[in-house]
Motif scaffolding. Structure first.
Motif, mmCIF file in Angstrom:
data_model
loop_
_atom_site.group_PDB
_atom_site.id
_atom_site.type_symbol
_atom_site.label_atom_id
_atom_site.label_comp_id
_atom_site.label_asym_id
_atom_site.label_seq_id
_atom_site.Cartn_x
_atom_site.Cartn_y
_atom_site.Cartn_z
ATOM 1 N N THR A 67 -11.771 18.526 -2.122
ATOM 2 C CA THR A 67 -10.930 18.529 -3.054
ATOM 3 C C THR A 67 -10.124 17.233 -3.033
ATOM 4 O O THR A 67 -10.051 16.443 -4.151
ATOM 5 C CB THR A 67 -10.132 19.578 -3.651
ATOM 6 O OG1 THR A 67 -9.388 19.841 -2.483
ATOM 7 C CG2 THR A 67 -11.302 20.957 -3.798
ATOM 8 N N MET A 68 -9.597 16.935 -2.046
ATOM 9 C CA MET A 68 -8.740 15.818 -1.842
ATOM 10 C C MET A 68 -9.721 14.532 -1.803
ATOM 11 O O MET A 68 -9.422 13.621 -2.625
ATOM 12 C CB MET A 68 -8.193 15.935 -0.396
ATOM 13 C CG MET A 68 -7.335 14.559 -0.169
ATOM 14 S SD MET A 68 -6.650 14.525 1.233
ATOM 15 C CE MET A 68 -8.261 14.389 2.408
ATOM 16 N N LEU A 69 -10.916 14.588 -1.336
ATOM 17 C CA LEU A 69 -11.542 13.511 -1.456
ATOM 18 C C LEU A 69 -12.150 13.099 -2.910
ATOM 19 O O LEU A 69 -12.386 11.942 -3.447
ATOM 20 C CB LEU A 69 -12.994 13.414 -0.500
ATOM 21 C CG LEU A 69 -12.490 13.598 0.987
ATOM 22 C CD1 LEU A 69 -13.818 13.713 1.831
ATOM 23 C CD2 LEU A 69 -11.880 12.227 1.406
ATOM 24 N N CYS A 70 -12.490 14.121 -3.849
ATOM 25 C CA CYS A 70 -13.016 13.948 -5.101
ATOM 26 C C CYS A 70 -11.842 13.338 -5.928
ATOM 27 O O CYS A 70 -12.138 12.697 -6.707
ATOM 28 C CB CYS A 70 -13.475 15.264 -5.539
ATOM 29 S SG CYS A 70 -15.095 15.940 -4.827
ATOM 30 N N LYS A 71 -10.814 13.845 -5.786
ATOM 31 C CA LYS A 71 -9.626 13.372 -6.616
ATOM 32 C C LYS A 71 -9.383 12.023 -5.934
ATOM 33 O O LYS A 71 -8.960 11.034 -7.057
ATOM 34 C CB LYS A 71 -8.424 14.333 -6.412
ATOM 35 C CG LYS A 71 -8.583 15.659 -7.126
ATOM 36 C CD LYS A 71 -6.939 16.659 -6.943
ATOM 37 C CE LYS A 71 -7.360 17.797 -7.524
ATOM 38 N NZ LYS A 71 -6.115 18.564 -7.611
ATOM 39 N N GLN A 72 -9.370 11.847 -4.977
ATOM 40 C CA GLN A 72 -9.043 10.342 -4.349
ATOM 41 C C GLN A 72 -9.997 9.250 -5.095
ATOM 42 O O GLN A 72 -9.528 8.256 -5.211
ATOM 43 C CB GLN A 72 -8.841 10.292 -3.026
ATOM 44 C CG GLN A 72 -8.516 9.144 -2.154
ATOM 45 C CD GLN A 72 -8.494 9.135 -0.817
ATOM 46 O OE1 GLN A 72 -8.799 10.152 -0.243
ATOM 47 N NE2 GLN A 72 -8.357 7.940 -0.183
ATOM 48 N N HIS A 73 -11.110 9.727 -5.012
ATOM 49 C CA HIS A 73 -12.167 8.719 -5.339
ATOM 50 C C HIS A 73 -12.788 8.859 -6.736
ATOM 51 O O HIS A 73 -13.740 8.461 -7.225
ATOM 52 C CB HIS A 73 -13.147 8.754 -4.417
ATOM 53 C CG HIS A 73 -12.917 8.452 -3.127
ATOM 54 N ND1 HIS A 73 -12.544 6.998 -2.757
ATOM 55 C CD2 HIS A 73 -12.896 9.244 -1.986
ATOM 56 C CE1 HIS A 73 -12.147 7.111 -1.443
ATOM 57 N NE2 HIS A 73 -12.261 8.192 -0.839
ATOM 58 N N SER A 74 -11.992 9.899 -7.535
ATOM 59 C CA SER A 74 -12.471 10.094 -9.050
ATOM 60 C C SER A 74 -13.811 10.716 -8.970
ATOM 61 O O SER A 74 -14.697 10.495 -9.953
ATOM 62 C CB SER A 74 -12.416 9.027 -9.806
ATOM 63 O OG SER A 74 -10.899 8.459 -9.999
ATOM 64 N N LEU A 75 -14.140 11.646 -8.127
ATOM 65 C CA LEU A 75 -15.532 12.449 -8.401
ATOM 66 C C LEU A 75 -15.336 13.615 -9.048
ATOM 67 O O LEU A 75 -15.526 14.848 -8.281
ATOM 68 C CB LEU A 75 -16.200 12.616 -6.796
ATOM 69 C CG LEU A 75 -16.099 11.211 -6.032
ATOM 70 C CD1 LEU A 75 -16.405 11.593 -4.490
ATOM 71 C CD2 LEU A 75 -16.795 10.402 -6.519
ATOM 72 N N TYR A 76 -15.079 13.685 -10.126
ATOM 73 C CA TYR A 76 -14.590 14.687 -11.120
ATOM 74 C C TYR A 76 -15.989 15.572 -11.119
ATOM 75 O O TYR A 76 -15.836 16.867 -11.448
ATOM 76 C CB TYR A 76 -14.103 14.474 -12.211
ATOM 77 C CG TYR A 76 -12.606 14.104 -12.204
ATOM 78 C CD1 TYR A 76 -11.596 14.967 -12.166
ATOM 79 C CD2 TYR A 76 -12.264 12.949 -11.929
ATOM 80 C CE1 TYR A 76 -10.211 14.780 -11.781
ATOM 81 C CE2 TYR A 76 -11.039 12.370 -11.754
ATOM 82 C CZ TYR A 76 -9.812 13.406 -11.630
ATOM 83 O OH TYR A 76 -8.882 13.172 -11.353
ATOM 84 N N ASP A 77 -17.038 15.231 -11.256
ATOM 85 C CA ASP A 77 -18.301 15.932 -11.559
ATOM 86 C C ASP A 77 -18.256 16.845 -9.940
ATOM 87 O O ASP A 77 -18.745 18.138 -10.179
ATOM 88 C CB ASP A 77 -19.620 15.149 -11.559
ATOM 89 C CG ASP A 77 -19.980 14.568 -12.806
ATOM 90 O OD1 ASP A 77 -19.153 15.207 -13.850
ATOM 91 O OD2 ASP A 77 -20.687 13.615 -12.964
ATOM 92 N N ALA A 78 -18.218 16.232 -8.954
ATOM 93 C CA ALA A 78 -18.201 16.985 -7.884
ATOM 94 C C ALA A 78 -17.196 18.034 -7.651
ATOM 95 O O ALA A 78 -17.175 18.981 -7.073
ATOM 96 C CB ALA A 78 -18.241 16.219 -6.414
#
Length: 1591
Positions: free
Chosen positions: A783-794
């Motif tokens: 979740t931290m990596l997804c928010k950090q890189h705007s990976l909202y689908d993931a």
């Protein structure tokens, strides 16, 4: 090694008592004792450098033919004389193996089977007595890249007729890289001894090799150089004769052409020479060999029919001698059975374990069993022979000639197996003839057990061949006939009477067809067949599936073969009866005597050497590939072995998956580790490419083995330590996308995210993460990596699939929406980097509220879907900010100031951000049954525990509730009209979909209707119109007139049409169609609807509709003229004439009339072949149609007029239009039909004269013409018009002549003048036509001559004198030919009774016309010289016709069919070469192995032939291209190779062949010395040097 009988051998010991139980028991001991000899052979392949003892142990059974216990002699020879280069193996040391520089060691005693490990190195499929695992033979592993799923069949499996390409002989060179990692231990059972040849041979040095081999080849070939040196050398051939056949058992027996038998042990030492000083040397060459089951006796068949058996330990005298019978004894009534003298023995074999029971077969198709009676020696023995097959030759030549010749193509007694079988004492023997397969038993009496005809699948007129082989363990028999291989199973049925022999049953288990003829077959193992084809290819075939696993080209081995059958079967082959499918085109040579298999090894008797080959097993191939440095191919091949996609039986792997996996898995993991370590240690330029490919095969292997833990632990760590994790990640991607990998550890996830972010590939990263199992993630990390890189689908995928939380992703996305709402209004919000992520809130809601997982779209389960919908609806439609998760006190607020929060804050936020997308999402959600209001209690109870978080209160959502909240939110929050209109469209469309669930007031719906009729932008006009249609289907406003006004103001024509149609306002409906620019084609359907009688219009209304149509007639024809005409003709035909008159454009009138009268000529999809007008109404429009056609389509006027009745047209109305348009042909047709033939000719002749003047004026003005090319085209057009109208005149005159009634004429002297008035009508017409045509030809010819005498540049460009003159002369000839045909033939009419009645013939009509023509010509021309050329053309026409008729008569009078048949037979005649080699130089002349130059030469010659055919076709066709080709101005010259050019081509001279009628074949360079040197040949005909027959 002990003898079965023990002690020394004596004559009395070799009796039938050898077949008792003692022999069977001793046979097992004998197999074990000769294991030393076999192990010598195997260890010779291994090449262990042990020193041979000087004193060899004495063998009781073989005497001086003892096989020593150690293996050094042949082993060292093999190490020095391998047929392929070996690779160094520095790290592999086998037990007991010594380096080349080490000294000799003391030999130690060895048992035949030292250990289980050693047994694994024996590639033998014979079942082990100790229960050890069977190690089957291997198949070829290509070093190139290969797929896991399947392997392509070798391209070498092509018929030998097309194998012209050069054979590759060089092996792959060893890798220049550092030594390969030592990852395999030689102590494993699966490393066969073949794999250990490489190191020892390379250490011992390699001698010169003929054909280098790659170490991973399917068969490892070794030339037996000692045997070759002794038996095939010049001295050996001089002393012993040329080797002719081979037999292999405990010794290697070679028969020679001098009748001697050479026996070699497995050290390649010549141990025994049999036959010297005996009568055997006087019996011709040895043609057949067989070794007894106990290896103590050997039988030999000779060319003159003698059979000898020899005891190996007493070779001085034969044990048995079976002489042939003389031919003169056959005339006796009773004579003994036996082979006929001077008939070669082709096959011989022992029956069971008996030395005195044999079977044999000869070249003429006769087979016998021989049984020697008991006695005290060969002198006292008597031999009884019994005929099994064939007939003795008849003394009567005619009787013998009428018999169908036969021969025994293949022959084999059933050998003994490891287990006693009931058939062992039956003497079962299989024989194969050209016609059938026969299996007989010889004991106790000869009896036929099975007969089978030749398979029907054998290629018709193919190569005649036959072969067979037994496999004793399971009673399998493989028989090959032609190109078909048939595997039969033999079943044994015990009879009730135990004293009788068992019965045998045969049935075909499988059948396989090769691409070429099969000449030999052998069992290489229990389930592996070796098939030798006529092109000398060895096919490795699995018995179960009959699949070809490998193909080995043996052409370079020069296998010894002999033509044994063609002479005797010549009458069968030479009969060219194409209707008989049993006949063959050629008889294959015999290969069976040169192709032997023993204990899994293949022995090949060549022309100049003896070779042995061993199949490599799976471990050998893997080891060879690894040592060669091709780690990728090795891992691929090992993966195939593990998955079972390779041929497991052939490579020595078990069929049981668990056992196979256990064997391969450990080796494969070790190979992967060693390969990675080795590759990471390299730092050359190609390292990255190799590493990527290596990573791919490692993934394939680990996934196949389900060893992802090793892949993502050990393997990934190695990539990461080498700083090559990017290669690992890029390789991982396709496996995740394909679903092969669904779980990866957190460390790999981190590298995965870092890699794709660094590559700016966020979309690909999200797709990968969404295909993995979310439960395998470290949730905090992901979740931290997804928010950090705007990976909202993931991120959504992890929250929903990993935790079952559907609201938290919604809050995260609404946080982005809130951030964007604070964006400055002066800047474009879509340029914000968070806009794309924030916009995902709408597809996420659409997926979740319809029960689909985001972003994959997979349907959820019912309980999961209901839970997700309940959570989202409850949170999204909450009236105030709510906490989530419940009890966490985390509240998301849409405004900075909590006091300014609106009601339904989350709904307002999403509506304000993007109203269109929100309503589109809600439109999808409304289709879900969740909002139908059913099962409310169950959903309420189901929501007690949501997402594992405490219970909460939520409103039961319905469509009515959602719409009510949306209306209130729009009203209270000041939304713009551009936003409100989307809610109006949503309500208008939903009202008709859910009539029982949405209840709205009339005032509200009327207000929605008003707003929809005033769309805020043109982009929304069509959507608003469609929404109005939906709304009016469920809501009916009280004031229709107001509705119509609003619709007219909004220009909603589609809705207006529906309203007018429903209210019956048809005139307004039709006017609306004319106003609607988007549906013009629908106007015609509306016209038909309005004028249809079923609509019930009164006369006034109908008249009003017609007035509207008349007022818009021009607009209708602009839309579609054809539909206008059709609609008016069907529904308002009274409006056709007014409509035509209202049209101003004549072309439009013409098209309208054509659509009415000839619609079939219109190229339109809506046009019909039939006229819409009734037949009686068409004449009213015909005259106007003809008048317009003369202007717009003059070429069709004559055809149309010819179809009309004479009463439909008035001449005074149409003739002026025809004459003004130049449509004279139509005028002539029309006048002729009205009986005005003279008027028709009077109009035709002036038109021809006008064409004449135009032509001559054009030629006169050619010199100064500005556009010569245009003038040339005009001249050609004028000539075509002259020919056309001349044909019209001929038609007119012929019609009059056919119906002419000749009046009686007084006898007349043709010397008197004939007046034109005395001519009949048809004669007068012919006179005018001939005169006009002659005048045209005369003036035209004069103009052409004038232009030719005074040429100009432009004139020459314009005029084609030859073509124009030819056209003019042809026109005159055609006219006079028609005149002669019409006037010189009597007119015949039918009488009333139907019989033909001939009127009086008047053959003088032609002469009268000609005389009158000459009279008229004399008045116009002072001299007939002006007409000389014309008259010459006239009379040449008759001369030409006479010549054509004479030639046709001659052709038809001859027997064309017989001549053509003779020509065809001559073309089909040919001679088939007897052999494939030149009779003089003995080099290959044609067939396989000749090289690819034959193919190239054939392609070149075929190309030249095609070019020559095209050139001749152009010449025969004539025309401009042919003339240009004749003058040498064609586009391309045809290059035809001459004989002189061929003489200077060295390759062509080497390939040229001369075939004689005697079927002997020679190279032309061998016959003609001049031709060889490139000089012209002085010999016109060649004679065969062997039989002096001319070609």
């Amino acid at each position: 090694m002990s003898s079965p009988s023990g002690g020394s051998h004596s004559g009395g010991d070799n009796e039938d008592t050898e077949a008792d139980a003692t022999t069977r028991n001793d046979h097992g001991r004998l197999e074990q004792s000769i294991g030393e000899g076999e192990k010598d052979f195997k260890d010779a392949e291994v090449g262990e450098n042990e020193i041979e003892n000087d004193a060899l142990p004495e063998d009781d059974a073989f005497g001086d033919f003892a096989i020593p216990a150690d293996q050094t002699a042949w082993q060292e020879e093999l190490a020095l004389h391998e047929d392929y280069p070996q690779l160094d193996r520095e790290h592999l040391h086998s037990p007991g193996a010594l380096l080349a520089d080490e000294g000799p060691t003391t030999p130690r005693a060895k048992s035949p089977l030292e250990s289980p490990d050693d047994s694994g190195s024996i590639p033998d499929d014979t079942p082990s007595l100790y229960g050890s695992q069977v190690s089957s033979l291997g198949r070829e592993a290509s070093p190139g890249a290969r797929k896991i799923a399947s392997r392509k069949t070798s391209a070498a499996l092509q018929p030998f007729e097309r194998r012209f390409e050069a054979r590759p002989t060089a092996s792959r060179s060893p890798s220049s890289r550092a030594g390969s990692p030592a990852f395999l231990t030689p102590h494993s059972r699966q490393i066969s001894v073949s794999s250990q040849i490489s190191q020892i041979s390379s250490q011992g040095g390699s001698a010169d090799t003929d054909t280098p081999q790659a170490p991973w080849d399917v068969v490892r070939w070794t030339k037996l150089r000692k045997i070759t040196g002794q038996a095939f050398s010049e001295a050996g051939k001089r002393n012993f004769g040329r080797p002719t056949c081979l037999a292999v058992s405990a010794l290697i027996a070679v028969g020679t052409s001098k009748g001697l038998l050479l026996g070699f042990d497995y050290h390649q030492t010549l141990k025994i020479i049999i036959g010297q000083g005996t009568k055997a040397t006087e019996c011709g060459s040895i043609t057949a060999l067989a070794i007894a089951a106990d290896y103590s006796t050997i039988a030999a068949g000779h060319a003159n029919g003698h059979i000898f058996t020899w005891e190996i330990n007493r070779p001085s005298q034969p044990f048995l001698r079976i002489p042939p019978i003389e031919r003169n004894s056959l005339q006796q009534a009773k004579h003994v059975d036996g082979h006929v003298a001077n008939t070669a023995i082709l096959h011989v074999g022992f029956l069971g374990t008996r030395h005195t029971a044999l079977v044999s077969a000869d070249a003429v198709g006769m087979a016998f069993s021989h049984l020697a009676t008991r006695g005290l020696g060969p002198v006292t023995r008597t031999i009884n022979s019994t005929r099994l097959l064939g007939r003795y030759p008849s003394p009567d030549p005619q009787t013998e000639q009428s018999r169908k010749p036969s021969s025994v193509l293949a022959f084999s007694p059933l050998p003994l197996g490891n287990v006693e079988q009931p058939t062992d004492n039956m003497g079962v023997t299989a024989l194969l003839t050209p016609y059938l397969l026969v299996v007989v038993s010889t004991t106790p009496t000869a009896q036929t057990q099975h007969k089978a005809p030749r398979p029907k699948e054998v290629s018709t007129h193919g190569t005649l061949s036959g072969c067979l082989a037994w496999f004793p363990a399971v009673k399998l028999k493989a028989a090959g006939s032609g190109d078909v291989l048939d595997v039969k199973i033999v079943d044994t049925y015990e009879p009730r009477d135990t004293s009788k022999a068992p019965n045998l049953g045969f049935h075909s288990r499988s059948r396989w067809r090769a691409e070429e003829a099969i000449v030999a077959v052998q069992w290489l193992g229990r389930s592996v067949l070796g098939v030798l084809t006529i092109s000398q290819r060895l096919l490795i075939v699995e018995d179960g599936s009959l699949q070809v696993t490998d193909s080995i080209d043996l052409l370079h081995r020069h296998i010894y073969h002999q033509d044994l059958f063609s002479q005797h079967l010549q009458s069968v082959v030479e009969q060219l009866n194409s209707a008989d499918p049993s006949l063959h085109g050629v008889v294959a040579d015999a290969f069976y005597m040169s192709f032997r298999v023993y204990k899994g090894r293949t022995f090949l008797l060549g022309l100049n050497d003896l070779t042995v080959g061993t199949l490599s097993n799976w471990a050998d191939r893997l080891l060879a590939l690894m040592e060669a440095g091709d780690h990728i191919a090795a891992i691929r091949l090992a993966t195939d072995y593990y998955a079972g996609s390779a041929n497991n039986v052939t490579v020595g792997l078990p069929d049981d998956e668990m056992v196979r996996h256990r064997l391969v898995k450990e080796r494969l993991l070790a190979m992967i580790k060693a390969s990675l370590n080795y590759t990471f240690s390299q730092h050359d330029e190609g390292r990255e490419a190799r590493l990527r490919e290596l990573a791919t095969v490692c993934f394939d292997a680990c996934i196949s083995m389900q060893e992802t833990d090793y892949l993502f632990a050990s393997a990934f760590d190695m990539f990461e330590e080498a700083d090559e994790d990017s290669i690992f990640i890029s390789t991982l991607e396709p496996y995740v996308l394909d679903g092969d990998v669904t779980t990866i550890p957190p460390s790999v996830v981190k590298s995965l995210v870092s890699y794709f972010i660094s590559e700016n590939q966020a979309a690909r990263l999200e797709e990968l993460l969404c295909r993995l199992d979310p439960l395998s993630f470290d949730l905090d990390q992901i979740t931290m990596l997804c928010k950090q890189h705007s990976l909202y689908d993931a991120l959504i995928f992890v929250w929903t699939q990993g935790l079952g939380d559907f609201v938290t992703p919604l809050i995260d996305l609404m946080s982005l929406v809130k951030l964007l709402e604070e964006w400055s209004e002066d800047e474009n919000i879509m340029q914000n980097p968070f806009y794309e992520s924030a916009a995902k809130v709408y597809p996420y809601l659409a997926y979740s509220l319809t029960g689909r997982r985001y972003p994959g779209g997979v349907l959820m389960g019912d309980s999961e879907a209901d839970s997700a919908k309940s959570d989202i609806y409850g949170y999204l439609f909450s009236g105030r900010p709510a906490e989530w998760p419940q009890g966490s006190h985390n509240v998301f607020r849409t405004t900075v100031n909590s006091q300014e929060e609106p009601a339904f804050p989350y709904l307002v936020l999403l509506l304000m951000f993007d109203t269109p997308n929100f309503m589109s999402m809600l439109n999808e959600a409304f289709e879900d049954p969740f909002l139908s209001g059913n099962d409310e209690e169950s959903r309420s109870s189901g929501n007690a525990q949501t997402s594992g978080i405490g219970s909460r209160q939520s409103h039961n959502m319905t469509r009515q509730y959602v719409v009510s909240i949306l209306l209130d939110v729009m009203k209270q929050n000041g939304f713009e009209p551009e936003q409100v209109i989307y809610l109006d469209m949503f309500i208008a469309r939903s009202l008709s979909k859910y009539p029982g669930q949405l209840v709205l007031s009339g005032s509200l719906l009327n207000a929605i209707l008003q707003r929809l009729c005033t769309p805020p932008s043109n982009e929304l006009r069509e959507d608003c119109q469609l929404s109005v249609e939906y709304l009016l289907s469920a809501y009916h406003p009280p004031d229709v007139s107001e509705l119509i006004e609003n619709l007219q103001a909004a220009r909603f024509f589609q809705v207006l049409k529906s309203v007018y149609r429903g209210a019956g306002m048809l005139t307004e409906l039709l006017e609306t169609y004319f106003e609607d620019p988007s549906d013009k084609d629908g106007t015609f359907d509306c016209m038909a609807y309005c004028l249809r009688t079923s609509t019930g219009l009164n006369q006034k209304q109908a008249q009003r509709v017609k007035e509207i149509i008349h007022a818009h007639i021009i607009e209708l024809t602009d839309i579609n003229t054809i539909l206008t005409a059709r609609t008016l003709a069907i529904y308002a035909h009274d409006q056709l004439r007014p409509s035509l008159d209202a049209l101003q454009d004549t072309h439009t009138q013409f098209m309208l009339l054509r659509a009415l009268l000839e619609p079939g000529l219109l190229r339109d999809e809506v046009a019909s072949r039939y006229s819409p007008l009734p037949q009686d109404e068409q004449p009213a429009f015909s005259e106007q149609y003809v008048q317009l056609m003369c202007k717009h389509d003059p070429t069709h006027v004559a055809d149309y007029v010819g179809l009309l009745p004479t009463s439909d047209l008035r001449l005074d109305q149409v003739l002026p239009a025809m004459e003004s348009s130049g449509v004279i042909d139509a005028a002539v047709v029309l006048l002729t039909r009205d009986g005005l033939a003279r008027d028709a000719m009077d109009r035709l002749v002036p038109h021809l004269q006008r064409l004449q003047r135009a032509f001559t004026q054009l030629l006169s003005a050619a010199a100064g013409g500005p556009d010569p090319q245009a003038s040339r085209e005009t001249a050609q057009d004028l000539i075509e018009d002259i020919e056309k109208y001349t044909k019209v005149g001929i038609w007119l005159c012929q019609g009059q002549s056919a119906n002419a009634q000749r009046r009686p004429r007084p006898r007349t002297n043709f010397a008197w003048e004939i007046k034109e008035d005395d001519l009949d009508l048809d004669e007068y017409l012919w006179l005018n036509l001939v005169d006009a045509v002659v005048q045209i030809t005369k003036s035209g010819s004069q103009a052409l001559q004038e232009l030719e005498l005074h040429p100009t540049d432009s004139g020459y460009v314009m005029v084609d004198f030859e073509r124009l003159s030819k056209s003019l002369r042809s026109n005159v000839q055609n006219t006079f030919t028609a005149l002669l045909a019409a006037t010189a033939t009597s007119s015949v009419k039918r009488s009333q009774d139907g019989q033909p009645r001939a009127h009086g013939q008047d053959h003088l009509s032609f002469l009268r016309v000609l005389r009158t023509f000459l009279t008229r010509a004399a008045t116009s021309a002072p001299s007939l010289s002006d007409l000389r050329a014309v008259l010459s053309d006239i009379f040449s026409a008759y001369a030409f016709e006479e010549g054509v008729l004479s030639l046709a008569h001659e052709l038809l009078g001859s027997d064309v069919f017989s001549d053509m048949q003779e020509v065809n037979e001559l073309r089909q005649r040919g001679w088939r070469p007897r052999t494939q080699v030149c009779e003089l130089c003995k080099r290959r002349a044609w067939g396989p192995g000749i090289g690819e130059i034959v193919w190239d030469e054939w392609v070149t010659r075929e190309s030249d032939r095609e070019v020559e055919k095209a050139r001749k076709f152009v010449e025969r066709g004539g025309g401009e291209e042919a003339r240009r080709l004749e003058r040498g101005k064609a586009k391309a010259k045809v290059a035809v190779a001459t004989n002189t050019e061929e003489l200077h081509s060295e390759d062509a001279r080497q390939l040229a062949l001369v075939v004689f009628s005697c079927r002997h074949t020679f190279h032309r360079v061998c016959l003609d010395a001049n031709y060889k040197e490139g000089k012209p040949s002085k010999q016109e005909r060649y004679k065969c040097p062997l039989c002096t027959q001319e070609t």
